[in-house]
Design a protein around this motif. Structure first.
Motif, PDB file in Angstrom:
ATOM      1  N   GLY A   4      31.737  61.346  37.543  1.00 23.71           N
ATOM      2  CA  GLY A   4      32.743  60.961  36.581  1.00 23.71           C
ATOM      3  C   GLY A   4      34.059  60.541  37.204  1.00 23.71           C
ATOM      4  N   GLU A   5      34.194  60.700  38.502  1.00 24.09           N
ATOM      5  CA  GLU A   5      35.412  60.298  39.199  1.00 24.09           C
ATOM      6  C   GLU A   5      35.180  58.918  39.795  1.00 24.09           C
ATOM      7  OE1 GLU A   5      37.625  61.656  43.276  1.00 24.09           O
ATOM      8  OE2 GLU A   5      36.935  63.218  41.903  1.00 24.09           O
ATOM      9  N   PRO A   6      35.942  57.888  39.372  1.00 25.12           N
ATOM     10  CA  PRO A   6      35.657  56.523  39.819  1.00 25.12           C
ATOM     11  C   PRO A   6      35.645  56.380  41.330  1.00 25.12           C
ATOM     12  CG  PRO A   6      37.165  56.495  37.987  1.00 25.12           C
ATOM     13  CD  PRO A   6      37.028  57.935  38.406  1.00 25.12           C
ATOM     14  N   LEU A   7      34.667  55.657  41.822  1.00 26.22           N
ATOM     15  CA  LEU A   7      34.582  55.315  43.229  1.00 26.22           C
ATOM     16  C   LEU A   7      35.379  54.029  43.433  1.00 26.22           C
ATOM     17  CD1 LEU A   7      33.176  55.731  46.017  1.00 26.22           C
ATOM     18  CD2 LEU A   7      31.316  54.310  45.148  1.00 26.22           C
ATOM     19  N   LYS A  19      43.205  52.114  30.210  1.00 23.64           N
ATOM     20  CA  LYS A  19      41.789  51.823  30.375  1.00 23.64           C
ATOM     21  C   LYS A  19      41.219  51.029  29.194  1.00 23.64           C
ATOM     22  CE  LYS A  19      41.320  54.028  34.277  1.00 23.64           C
ATOM     23  NZ  LYS A  19      41.090  53.297  35.529  1.00 23.64           N
ATOM     24  N   ILE A  20      42.025  50.760  28.172  1.00 30.12           N
ATOM     25  CA  ILE A  20      41.543  49.975  27.044  1.00 30.12           C
ATOM     26  C   ILE A  20      41.109  48.598  27.550  1.00 30.12           C
ATOM     27  CG2 ILE A  20      42.216  48.833  24.894  1.00 30.12           C
ATOM     28  CD1 ILE A  20      44.066  51.199  24.352  1.00 30.12           C
ATOM     29  N   GLY A  21      39.898  48.209  27.162  1.00 34.58           N
ATOM     30  CA  GLY A  21      39.356  46.947  27.625  1.00 34.58           C
ATOM     31  C   GLY A  21      38.632  47.038  28.947  1.00 34.58           C
ATOM     32  N   ARG A  22      38.681  48.193  29.587  1.00 37.33           N
ATOM     33  CA  ARG A  22      37.982  48.371  30.858  1.00 37.33           C
ATOM     34  C   ARG A  22      36.588  48.943  30.608  1.00 37.33           C
ATOM     35  NH1 ARG A  22      40.782  47.076  34.849  1.00 37.33           N
ATOM     36  NH2 ARG A  22      39.263  47.903  36.318  1.00 37.33           N
ATOM     37  N   VAL A  23      35.731  48.738  31.570  1.00 33.60           N
ATOM     38  CA  VAL A  23      34.342  49.178  31.488  1.00 33.60           C
ATOM     39  C   VAL A  23      34.055  50.106  32.653  1.00 33.60           C
ATOM     40  CG1 VAL A  23      31.926  48.432  31.610  1.00 33.60           C
ATOM     41  CG2 VAL A  23      33.587  47.081  30.323  1.00 33.60           C
ATOM     42  N   LEU A  24      33.413  51.233  32.367  1.00 35.30           N
ATOM     43  CA  LEU A  24      32.966  52.139  33.419  1.00 35.30           C
ATOM     44  C   LEU A  24      31.477  51.943  33.642  1.00 35.30           C
ATOM     45  CD1 LEU A  24      33.564  54.529  35.353  1.00 35.30           C
ATOM     46  CD2 LEU A  24      32.844  56.051  33.500  1.00 35.30           C
ATOM     47  N   VAL A  25      31.094  51.753  34.878  1.00 37.63           N
ATOM     48  CA  VAL A  25      29.683  51.705  35.255  1.00 37.63           C
ATOM     49  C   VAL A  25      29.325  53.024  35.925  1.00 37.63           C
ATOM     50  CG1 VAL A  25      27.917  50.565  36.659  1.00 37.63           C
ATOM     51  CG2 VAL A  25      29.701  49.207  35.542  1.00 37.63           C
ATOM     52  N   ILE A  26      28.376  53.737  35.334  1.00 36.82           N
ATOM     53  CA  ILE A  26      27.844  54.962  35.921  1.00 36.82           C
ATOM     54  C   ILE A  26      26.557  54.573  36.634  1.00 36.82           C
ATOM     55  CG2 ILE A  26      26.958  57.283  35.480  1.00 36.82           C
ATOM     56  CD1 ILE A  26      28.608  57.237  32.865  1.00 36.82           C
ATOM     57  N   ALA A  27      26.535  54.737  37.931  1.00 35.66           N
ATOM     58  CA  ALA A  27      25.424  54.191  38.708  1.00 35.66           C
ATOM     59  C   ALA A  27      24.823  55.235  39.635  1.00 35.66           C
ATOM     60  CB  ALA A  27      25.895  53.005  39.539  1.00 35.66           C
ATOM     61  N   CYS A  28      23.584  55.004  39.984  1.00 38.92           N
ATOM     62  CA  CYS A  28      22.973  55.729  41.090  1.00 38.92           C
ATOM     63  C   CYS A  28      23.701  55.345  42.366  1.00 38.92           C
ATOM     64  CB  CYS A  28      21.504  55.349  41.186  1.00 38.92           C
ATOM     65  SG  CYS A  28      20.684  55.979  42.659  1.00 38.92           S
ATOM     66  N   GLY A  29      23.957  56.307  43.219  1.00 39.00           N
ATOM     67  CA  GLY A  29      24.643  56.027  44.473  1.00 39.00           C
ATOM     68  C   GLY A  29      23.941  54.988  45.330  1.00 39.00           C
ATOM     69  N   ALA A  30      22.639  54.787  45.105  1.00 40.36           N
ATOM     70  CA  ALA A  30      21.894  53.784  45.859  1.00 40.36           C
ATOM     71  C   ALA A  30      22.310  52.365  45.509  1.00 40.36           C
ATOM     72  CB  ALA A  30      20.390  53.956  45.609  1.00 40.36           C
ATOM     73  N   LEU A  31      23.091  52.200  44.424  1.00 40.34           N
ATOM     74  CA  LEU A  31      23.496  50.861  43.976  1.00 40.34           C
ATOM     75  C   LEU A  31      24.978  50.590  44.213  1.00 40.34           C
ATOM     76  CD1 LEU A  31      21.605  50.782  40.565  1.00 40.34           C
ATOM     77  CD2 LEU A  31      20.864  49.799  42.728  1.00 40.34           C
ATOM     78  N   ALA A  32      25.693  51.521  44.804  1.00 43.30           N
ATOM     79  CA  ALA A  32      27.151  51.381  44.931  1.00 43.30           C
ATOM     80  C   ALA A  32      27.529  50.110  45.679  1.00 43.30           C
ATOM     81  CB  ALA A  32      27.733  52.602  45.631  1.00 43.30           C
ATOM     82  N   ALA A  37      29.794  44.678  45.546  1.00 44.75           N
ATOM     83  CA  ALA A  37      29.696  43.290  45.997  1.00 44.75           C
ATOM     84  C   ALA A  37      29.735  42.332  44.812  1.00 44.75           C
ATOM     85  CB  ALA A  37      28.416  43.085  46.800  1.00 44.75           C
ATOM     86  N   LEU A  38      28.997  42.643  43.747  1.00 50.03           N
ATOM     87  CA  LEU A  38      28.993  41.791  42.565  1.00 50.03           C
ATOM     88  C   LEU A  38      30.348  41.790  41.878  1.00 50.03           C
ATOM     89  CD1 LEU A  38      25.492  42.690  41.116  1.00 50.03           C
ATOM     90  CD2 LEU A  38      26.232  40.429  41.871  1.00 50.03           C
ATOM     91  N   ARG A  39      30.982  42.935  41.869  1.00 53.85           N
ATOM     92  CA  ARG A  39      32.308  43.024  41.257  1.00 53.85           C
ATOM     93  C   ARG A  39      33.280  42.079  41.953  1.00 53.85           C
ATOM     94  NH1 ARG A  39      36.865  45.896  42.309  1.00 53.85           N
ATOM     95  NH2 ARG A  39      38.153  46.499  40.526  1.00 53.85           N
ATOM     96  N   GLN A  40      33.215  42.050  43.265  1.00 64.32           N
ATOM     97  CA  GLN A  40      34.113  41.187  44.022  1.00 64.32           C
ATOM     98  C   GLN A  40      33.717  39.717  43.886  1.00 64.32           C
ATOM     99  OE1 GLN A  40      34.352  42.146  48.185  1.00 64.32           O
ATOM    100  NE2 GLN A  40      35.964  40.648  48.582  1.00 64.32           N
ATOM    101  N   GLN A  41      32.425  39.428  44.014  1.00 63.15           N
ATOM    102  CA  GLN A  41      31.958  38.040  43.981  1.00 63.15           C
ATOM    103  C   GLN A  41      32.225  37.378  42.635  1.00 63.15           C
ATOM    104  OE1 GLN A  41      27.803  37.957  45.053  1.00 63.15           O
ATOM    105  NE2 GLN A  41      28.159  38.972  47.003  1.00 63.15           N
ATOM    106  N   ASN A  42      32.057  38.132  41.556  1.00 61.97           N
ATOM    107  CA  ASN A  42      32.121  37.556  40.216  1.00 61.97           C
ATOM    108  C   ASN A  42      33.433  37.837  39.486  1.00 61.97           C
ATOM    109  OD1 ASN A  42      29.512  36.616  40.628  1.00 61.97           O
ATOM    110  ND2 ASN A  42      28.577  38.441  39.732  1.00 61.97           N
ATOM    111  N   GLY A  43      34.393  38.416  40.198  1.00 67.46           N
ATOM    112  CA  GLY A  43      35.694  38.655  39.601  1.00 67.46           C
ATOM    113  C   GLY A  43      35.665  39.626  38.437  1.00 67.46           C
ATOM    114  N   LEU A  44      34.835  40.654  38.539  1.00 66.78           N
ATOM    115  CA  LEU A  44      34.703  41.634  37.459  1.00 66.78           C
ATOM    116  C   LEU A  44      35.745  42.738  37.629  1.00 66.78           C
ATOM    117  CD1 LEU A  44      30.789  41.836  37.427  1.00 66.78           C
ATOM    118  CD2 LEU A  44      32.263  40.437  35.983  1.00 66.78           C
TER     119      LEU A  44
END
Length: 215
Positions: A4-7, A19-32, A37-44
C-alpha cells in the motif's frame, strides 16, 4: 516496503485531495520494472505504483487478502485502482475481492498469458504441453525464485523428479536483451530442457495501463 506504500511515489504538497484524478496500480513485484517502463514511455504521469512481494506466488492463497488490504487502505484516496495480477493461482478468490471493492485487474490467468496475449498463449499451450515459462523477471531472479525454493542447490537429484514431464523452457521476453537471453538459456540448461525464445514485449499490460482514463 509495506503493502500500500507507493513505489517511487509522486511528490505532492497537499493532502489526499492531491490524489484526485490519480490512479493507483497494485502490482505483483515481478511487474514493477515493466510498469515503470511503460509509465515513462507512455507519459502515464497520473499513475502511482505499489507492489506486493513476488514471493507471494509461493503462497497464492495469501494474494487476495493482501490485495484487499492494499485496496482498502487506498480507495478513499485514489480516483481509480488497477490490479496488475492475473488470477495467479487464487482459484477465483482474487476476482471476488475485486467484485467487493470495485477495483479491476488485467485479463488472464497469469503474466505468461497477458504478456503473450490470451489467444496466443492458449495456442502455445495446445501446441506443446509441458512448457516451463520464463519472463524477464524470472530470468533475473531464477536462483531465488526457482532454484532455491525447489531446493535444487542442496538436492540436485530432485531436478529430474520436478521436471520429468516438462518438454522445454520458453522464454517470453519483454525486452530485447542479449544478456537476459543468455541467462535464460543457461537456466534451461540447468533444468536439462530444450530452450526457445518468444519476444512478447509488454503484451496486454500496455493497453491495460493506458485505458484507465476511459474507464
Amino acid at each position: 516496503m509495506q503493502a500500500g506504500e507507493p513505489l517511487f511515489p509522486i511528490e505532492t504538497e497537499g493532502d489526499a485531495n492531491d490524489k484526485i484524478g490519480r490512479v493507483l496500480v497494485i502490482a505483483c513485484g515481478a511487474l514493477a520494472r515493466e510498469i515503470l517502463a511503460l509509465r515513462q514511455q507512455n507519459g502515464l504521469d497520473h499513475i502511482d505504483l505499489t507492489c506486493l512481494p513476488a514471493q507471494l506466488h509461493n503462497t497464492p492463497d495469501r494474494i487476495p487478502d493482501e490485495v484487499r488490504r492494499t485496496i482498502l487502505r487506498n480507495r478513499d484516496v485514489y480516483s481509480d485502482i488497477l490490479v496488475a495480477y492475473g488470477d495467479c493461482g487464487t482459484g477465483g478468490l482474487l476476482d471476488k475481492v475485486l467484485e467487493e471493492t470495485g477495483a479491476r485487474r488485467i485479463e488472464g490467468a497469469h503474466c505468461y498469458a497477458f504478456f503473450s496475449g490470451l489467444e496466443d498463449f492458449e495456442k502455445m499451450e495446445e501446441k506443446q504441453l509441458g512448457t516451463f515459462y520464463l519472463t524477464d523477471f524470472l530470468v533475473r531472479h531464477f536462483q531465488t525464485m526457482v532454484i532455491e525454493p525447489l531446493g535444487l542447490d542442496w538436492h540436485p537429484h530432485l531436478r529430474d523428479i520436478y521436471f520429468a514431464h516438462y518438454t522445454r523452457v520458453l522464454y517470453l521476453a519483454q525486452t530485447d536483451d542479449p544478456e537476459l537471453e543468455d541467462a535464460a538459456r543457461r537456466a534451461a540448461e540447468r533444468l536439462g530442457l530444450p530452450f526457445e525464445t518468444k519476444r512478447t514485449g509488454y503484451g496486454l499490460l500496455a493497453p491495460f495501463l493506458g485505458d484507465d482514463r476511459n474507464a
